[in-house]
Motif scaffolding. Structure first.
Motif, PDB file in Angstrom:
ATOM      1  N   PHE A   8      41.699  49.575  45.526  1.00 37.05           N
ATOM      2  CA  PHE A   8      41.494  48.659  44.412  1.00 37.05           C
ATOM      3  C   PHE A   8      42.376  47.412  44.443  1.00 37.05           C
ATOM      4  O   PHE A   8      42.457  46.684  43.462  1.00 37.05           O
ATOM      5  CB  PHE A   8      41.634  49.395  43.065  1.00 37.05           C
ATOM      6  CG  PHE A   8      40.786  48.760  41.989  1.00 37.05           C
ATOM      7  CD1 PHE A   8      39.410  48.895  42.021  1.00 37.05           C
ATOM      8  CD2 PHE A   8      41.356  48.003  40.978  1.00 37.05           C
ATOM      9  CE1 PHE A   8      38.605  48.280  41.069  1.00 37.05           C
ATOM     10  CE2 PHE A   8      40.564  47.383  40.016  1.00 37.05           C
ATOM     11  CZ  PHE A   8      39.195  47.524  40.061  1.00 37.05           C
ATOM     12  N   HIS A   9      43.019  47.167  45.591  1.00 38.49           N
ATOM     13  CA  HIS A   9      43.756  45.895  45.742  1.00 38.49           C
ATOM     14  C   HIS A   9      43.981  45.655  47.220  1.00 38.49           C
ATOM     15  O   HIS A   9      44.883  46.224  47.833  1.00 38.49           O
ATOM     16  CB  HIS A   9      45.087  45.928  44.986  1.00 38.49           C
ATOM     17  CG  HIS A   9      45.836  44.621  45.019  1.00 38.49           C
ATOM     18  ND1 HIS A   9      45.984  43.800  43.909  1.00 38.49           N
ATOM     19  CD2 HIS A   9      46.467  43.980  46.036  1.00 38.49           C
ATOM     20  CE1 HIS A   9      46.676  42.728  44.257  1.00 38.49           C
ATOM     21  NE2 HIS A   9      46.988  42.808  45.542  1.00 38.49           N
ATOM     22  N   THR A  10      43.175  44.785  47.780  1.00 37.08           N
ATOM     23  CA  THR A  10      43.360  44.404  49.172  1.00 37.08           C
ATOM     24  C   THR A  10      42.963  42.947  49.346  1.00 37.08           C
ATOM     25  O   THR A  10      42.172  42.416  48.573  1.00 37.08           O
ATOM     26  CB  THR A  10      42.518  45.279  50.119  1.00 37.08           C
ATOM     27  OG1 THR A  10      42.752  44.866  51.474  1.00 37.08           O
ATOM     28  CG2 THR A  10      41.025  45.173  49.824  1.00 37.08           C
ATOM     29  N   HIS A  11      43.549  42.332  50.357  1.00 31.41           N
ATOM     30  CA  HIS A  11      43.230  40.930  50.669  1.00 31.41           C
ATOM     31  C   HIS A  11      42.395  40.921  51.943  1.00 31.41           C
ATOM     32  O   HIS A  11      42.910  40.608  53.018  1.00 31.41           O
ATOM     33  CB  HIS A  11      44.518  40.139  50.876  1.00 31.41           C
ATOM     34  CG  HIS A  11      45.442  40.175  49.696  1.00 31.41           C
ATOM     35  ND1 HIS A  11      45.477  39.168  48.754  1.00 31.41           N
ATOM     36  CD2 HIS A  11      46.361  41.092  49.292  1.00 31.41           C
ATOM     37  CE1 HIS A  11      46.378  39.461  47.823  1.00 31.41           C
ATOM     38  NE2 HIS A  11      46.928  40.620  48.127  1.00 31.41           N
ATOM     39  N   LEU A  12      41.129  41.251  51.828  1.00 34.93           N
ATOM     40  CA  LEU A  12      40.300  41.316  53.042  1.00 34.93           C
ATOM     41  C   LEU A  12      40.249  39.977  53.755  1.00 34.93           C
ATOM     42  O   LEU A  12      40.160  39.909  54.978  1.00 34.93           O
ATOM     43  CB  LEU A  12      38.879  41.789  52.705  1.00 34.93           C
ATOM     44  CG  LEU A  12      38.732  43.233  52.226  1.00 34.93           C
ATOM     45  CD1 LEU A  12      37.253  43.581  52.065  1.00 34.93           C
ATOM     46  CD2 LEU A  12      39.422  44.218  53.155  1.00 34.93           C
ATOM     47  N   GLY A  87      41.729  38.874  39.961  1.00 35.79           N
ATOM     48  CA  GLY A  87      42.966  39.217  40.661  1.00 35.79           C
ATOM     49  C   GLY A  87      42.989  38.553  42.030  1.00 35.79           C
ATOM     50  O   GLY A  87      41.917  38.221  42.548  1.00 35.79           O
ATOM     51  N   GLU A  88      44.078  38.262  42.535  1.00 39.68           N
ATOM     52  CA  GLU A  88      45.380  38.693  42.090  1.00 39.68           C
ATOM     53  C   GLU A  88      45.986  37.639  41.172  1.00 39.68           C
ATOM     54  O   GLU A  88      46.047  36.463  41.525  1.00 39.68           O
ATOM     55  CB  GLU A  88      46.278  38.926  43.310  1.00 39.68           C
ATOM     56  CG  GLU A  88      47.668  39.430  42.972  1.00 39.68           C
ATOM     57  CD  GLU A  88      48.393  40.002  44.209  1.00 39.68           C
ATOM     58  OE1 GLU A  88      47.822  39.972  45.319  1.00 39.68           O
ATOM     59  OE2 GLU A  88      49.530  40.460  44.040  1.00 39.68           O
ATOM     60  N   ILE A  89      46.412  38.093  40.026  1.00 41.51           N
ATOM     61  CA  ILE A  89      47.088  37.228  39.066  1.00 41.51           C
ATOM     62  C   ILE A  89      48.354  37.955  38.592  1.00 41.51           C
ATOM     63  O   ILE A  89      48.535  39.130  38.906  1.00 41.51           O
ATOM     64  CB  ILE A  89      46.192  36.913  37.842  1.00 41.51           C
ATOM     65  CG1 ILE A  89      45.769  38.206  37.141  1.00 41.51           C
ATOM     66  CG2 ILE A  89      44.980  36.087  38.260  1.00 41.51           C
ATOM     67  CD1 ILE A  89      45.151  37.981  35.767  1.00 41.51           C
TER      68      ILE A  89
HETATM   69 MN    MN Z   1      48.435  41.642  46.839  1.00 36.14          MN
END
Ligand code: MN
Length: 249
Positions: A8-12, A87-89
């Motif tokens: 639930f949080h990745t920078h693809l 996101g990301e914030i």
């Molecule tokens: Mn991040």
């Protein structure tokens, strides 16, 4: 097709090949939130993942980039109606970003107010050395019934964790966080029904390489061992947590 895992949080888009990274998440059946760090990156991520069964894109403006990118807040606000995921914030008060902290707060406040106005957004929040100000700003700008919050890599005090639980927040945890003393302590303080997994790829490393897109297997194992639970039960719990979050309960 049902997902097998949750990232639930990745920078693809920060992997060398975005298309390949999306394909990896799809073939591993990982329900993925691909966050972006600037609103300018949003469009490309949406286009590239248009045919993906498992990748969703968050509209972001990373607190570490606010000093140079704050003018993109107008673009952020104009794109917001196109996505449920944000996101990301957040806020970052670490030494390298301390000087922009007031500007970060003003941008974060605008984002939260815009989210509150539109309603039902799901937010992935960064809170480095700023867990209390992030919770304060949520209380001030995002009424409980106007949005859903996921705290990414949260490192707050016991009181902050309690406060976040009481306001209904979820927590996305990764293997790097879980290996640290603070992360392990936070993990013990949050109820299992508020836990999601993440990679924060490609920033987390496995040996000399960045973590593979969507590879939360080790995080799931670490949660299971910290709870004395079976890996497959934890994996199923995390999937049902995501389902509940997305359904907006
Ligand atoms: Mn991040």
């Amino acid at each position: 097709m049902r997902p097998e895992y949750v990232d639930f949080h990745t920078h693809l888009d920060l992997y060398p090949d975005l298309e390949q990274a999306i394909a990896t998440c799809d073939s591993s059946r990982v329900a993925t939130l691909a966050v972006t760090t600037t609103p300018k990156a949003f469009e490309r991520n949406v286009e590239m993942s248009a045919d993906s069964d498992f990748v969703r894109v968050g509209l972001g403006l990373h607190p570490q980039l606010v000093a140079e990118r704050h003018l993109e807040i107008d673009l952020f606000e104009s794109l917001l109606a196109r996505t449920r995921y944000v996101g990301e914030i957040g806020l970052d008060r670490s030494p390298a970003h301390y000087r922009s902290f007031d500007l970060q707060k003003s941008i974060f406040g605008r984002i939260l107010r815009a989210c509150a106005k539109q309603g039902d957004k799901i937010l992935s929040l960064h809170s480095v050395r700023a867990t209390k100000p992030v919770l304060d700003m949520l209380d001030e700008h995002l009424p409980l019934d106007r949005g859903h919050v996921v705290l990414h890599w949260f490192s707050g005090s016991k009181a902050d964790v309690r406060r976040a639980i009481d306001r209904g927040c979820y927590f996305s945890v990764n293997e790097g966080m879980l290996a640290s003393a603070t992360g392990g302590r936070v993990m013990r303080e949050i109820p299992i029904d508020r836990v999601l997994t993440e990679t924060d790829g490609p920033f987390l490393a496995r040996g000399d390489n960045p973590i593979e897109p969507g590879d939360v297997t080790r995080a799931v194992e670490m949660i299971a061992s910290s709870r004395g639970a079976r890996v497959d039960d934890i994996r199923a719990r995390i999937l049902s947590n995501l389902k509940r979050l997305v359904q907006g309960d």
